[in-house]
Design a protein around this motif. Structure first.
Motif, PDB file in Angstrom:
ATOM      1  N   HIS A  16       0.836  -1.206   0.000  1.00 55.91           N
ATOM      2  CA  HIS A  16       0.000   0.000   0.000  1.00 55.91           C
ATOM      3  C   HIS A  16       0.870   1.255   0.000  1.00 55.91           C
ATOM      4  O   HIS A  16       0.555   2.246  -0.675  1.00 55.91           O
ATOM      5  CB  HIS A  16      -0.924  -0.008   1.215  1.00 55.91           C
ATOM      6  CG  HIS A  16      -2.161  -0.840   1.039  1.00 55.91           C
ATOM      7  ND1 HIS A  16      -3.295  -0.363   0.424  1.00 55.91           N
ATOM      8  CD2 HIS A  16      -2.435  -2.118   1.401  1.00 55.91           C
ATOM      9  CE1 HIS A  16      -4.222  -1.306   0.413  1.00 55.91           C
ATOM     10  NE2 HIS A  16      -3.727  -2.383   0.994  1.00 55.91           N
ATOM     11  N   ARG A  20       1.266   4.319  -2.869  1.00 57.19           N
ATOM     12  CA  ARG A  20       1.095   5.716  -2.486  1.00 57.19           C
ATOM     13  C   ARG A  20       2.290   6.566  -2.895  1.00 57.19           C
ATOM     14  O   ARG A  20       2.132   7.635  -3.487  1.00 57.19           O
ATOM     15  CB  ARG A  20       0.885   5.805  -0.972  1.00 57.19           C
ATOM     16  CG  ARG A  20       0.712   7.238  -0.462  1.00 57.19           C
ATOM     17  CD  ARG A  20       0.624   7.321   1.039  1.00 57.19           C
ATOM     18  NE  ARG A  20       0.399   8.691   1.452  1.00 57.19           N
ATOM     19  CZ  ARG A  20      -0.790   9.261   1.571  1.00 57.19           C
ATOM     20  NH1 ARG A  20      -1.882   8.564   1.327  1.00 57.19           N
ATOM     21  NH2 ARG A  20      -0.902  10.528   1.951  1.00 57.19           N
ATOM     22  N   GLU A 218      -4.306   2.633   4.696  1.00 50.37           N
ATOM     23  CA  GLU A 218      -3.977   3.836   3.938  1.00 50.37           C
ATOM     24  C   GLU A 218      -3.710   5.024   4.860  1.00 50.37           C
ATOM     25  O   GLU A 218      -2.888   5.893   4.539  1.00 50.37           O
ATOM     26  CB  GLU A 218      -5.084   4.143   2.934  1.00 50.37           C
ATOM     27  CG  GLU A 218      -5.171   3.104   1.811  1.00 50.37           C
ATOM     28  CD  GLU A 218      -6.288   3.377   0.836  1.00 50.37           C
ATOM     29  OE1 GLU A 218      -6.959   4.430   0.973  1.00 50.37           O
ATOM     30  OE2 GLU A 218      -6.496   2.551  -0.062  1.00 50.37           O
ATOM     31  N   CYS A 221      -0.174   4.499   6.049  1.00 51.36           N
ATOM     32  CA  CYS A 221       0.787   4.877   5.000  1.00 51.36           C
ATOM     33  C   CYS A 221       0.892   6.389   4.863  1.00 51.36           C
ATOM     34  O   CYS A 221       1.986   6.921   4.598  1.00 51.36           O
ATOM     35  CB  CYS A 221       0.385   4.240   3.674  1.00 51.36           C
ATOM     36  SG  CYS A 221       0.596   2.445   3.651  1.00 51.36           S
ATOM     37  N   HIS A 295     -10.092   7.782   7.255  1.00 52.80           N
ATOM     38  CA  HIS A 295     -11.006   6.686   6.921  1.00 52.80           C
ATOM     39  C   HIS A 295     -11.941   6.391   8.095  1.00 52.80           C
ATOM     40  O   HIS A 295     -11.492   6.096   9.208  1.00 52.80           O
ATOM     41  CB  HIS A 295     -10.220   5.420   6.570  1.00 52.80           C
ATOM     42  CG  HIS A 295      -9.567   5.479   5.228  1.00 52.80           C
ATOM     43  ND1 HIS A 295      -8.459   6.261   4.981  1.00 52.80           N
ATOM     44  CD2 HIS A 295      -9.875   4.855   4.053  1.00 52.80           C
ATOM     45  CE1 HIS A 295      -8.097   6.106   3.719  1.00 52.80           C
ATOM     46  NE2 HIS A 295      -8.935   5.269   3.133  1.00 52.80           N
TER      47      HIS A 295
END
Length: 343
Positions: A16, A20, A218, A221, A295
């Protein structure tokens, strides 16, 4: 940043991150170094594997000659590669110590020799050990209880010693439990989703009272990139997700998403040394680097379950045999010139 070496870049979090960082305009080259153990698969990189800026190297971080060869041609290192499953560490503690501690020392040594501009060492909240109340800050002592957490705590200390002794511009990030697509089905969320989608039972340890903090991969990251770009060398940054759930509460959410009920749940004796609660304070990274998870947990969990529902060809082979390699039909074979360090 220019040229970034990502260890463990074919793993869950590492892949991931690679996707990115390849979106950044100032990144000219990304090299993934991965041993492709049971938890690492080229397929996790998806279309990123075909990016002309990406080079894949099949190798091990404990290989000092290989590490030296790679580090000297890069400006930054993001170090994900690690043995990472608690249950496996009970039976293979030596492997965890070798990979996580010696591997980190090998990379840090190469970074020292070649004047790397930034080194981010990725760690875990488990190094703080269990907390019955409150939340651990970056200044709190490390009290790991299991071989996995102990090996990560030791690797953190080794990494930080290279900053304090040799001036290596190194930061440490510590995240809570990550979730999201592509995670290996040995982890609780994909394991439960897969079993429930098949109409099979799931098991909770003891009464399901253990508390974990959940962070979308995410978001983690994004935090790691912030530290890579702006973190102060020698500093540690906690990157919690802000969603604390007991195992029972998490199971309830997964039952609802998968259309199952509590008849699918059985309770088993607690595993050895199962820490009751982890919790971290993320004030530092929020204040210094303006980090905020974006998120929503409920939405992220639904999308994660949907990925496993829609991609059985990716996870089914692993759920049958967790040591089996993924089939090679999901992505074009590596071009020979880009796999030039394969070992």
């Amino acid at each position: 940043m220019d040229k970034v070496l990502v260890t463990g870049g074919a793993g869950f979090i590492g892949a991931h991150f690679v996707k990115r960082i390849l979106q950044a305009d100032d990144v000219a080259q990304v090299t993934v170094l991965d041993a492709l153990t049971y938890a690492g698969h080229i397929e996790n990189l998806g279309k990123a594997f075909l990016d002309p800026r990406l080079t894949f190297v099949h190798g091990n971080i404990v290989d000092a000659d290989l590490a030296d060869q790679l580090v000297q041609s890069h400006t930054a290192i993001v170090h994900f590669a690690a043995e990472s499953h608690v249950d496996r560490s009970f039976f293979k503690a030596g492997t965890f110590a070798t990979t996580n501690v010696l591997g980190t020392q090998t990379l840090a040594d190469a970074a020292m020799r070649h004047g790397i501009q930034k080194f981010v060492h990725v760690s875990t909240d488990e190094v703080y050990g269990p907390l019955l109340e409150g939340a651990a800050t970056e200044d709190d002592p490390l009290r790991p209880t299991v071989p996995y957490a102990a090996s990560k705590a030791a690797s953190d200390l080794v990494a930080l010693s290279y900053h304090r002794t040799y001036g290596v511009p190194l930061c440490v990030t510590r995240s809570s439990n990550n979730y999201g697509p592509y995670q290996h089905p040995e982890k609780i969320i994909p394991l439960f989703v897969i079993r429930l989608l098949r109409g099979r039972p799931v098991t909770l340890h003891d009464r399901g009272q253990h508390v974990r903090n959940w962070l979308h991969v995410e978001d983690n990251c994004a935090a790691i990139e912030l530290v890579l770009r702006g973190g102060t060398p020698g500093e540690i940054y906690n990157t919690g997700g802000g969603t604390d759930l007991t195992g029972r509460d998490l199971t309830g959410e997964l039952l609802r998403i998968c259309g199952a009920d509590w008849d699918a749940v059985t309770y088993v004796p607690d595993r050895r040394c199962n820490d009751l609660r982890y919790a971290m304070d993320r004030t530092k990274i929020a204040d210094q680097l303006a980090y905020r998870p974006t998120h929503d947990f409920g939405t992220g969990l639904v999308k994660t379950a949907d990925w496993y529902r829609n991609n059985p060809d990716r996870w089914a082979p692993l759920s049958r045999n967790p040591q089996a390699p993924m089939p090679a039909v999901h992505i074009a074979a590596p071009r020979q010139e880009r796999d030039h360090h394969a070992v």
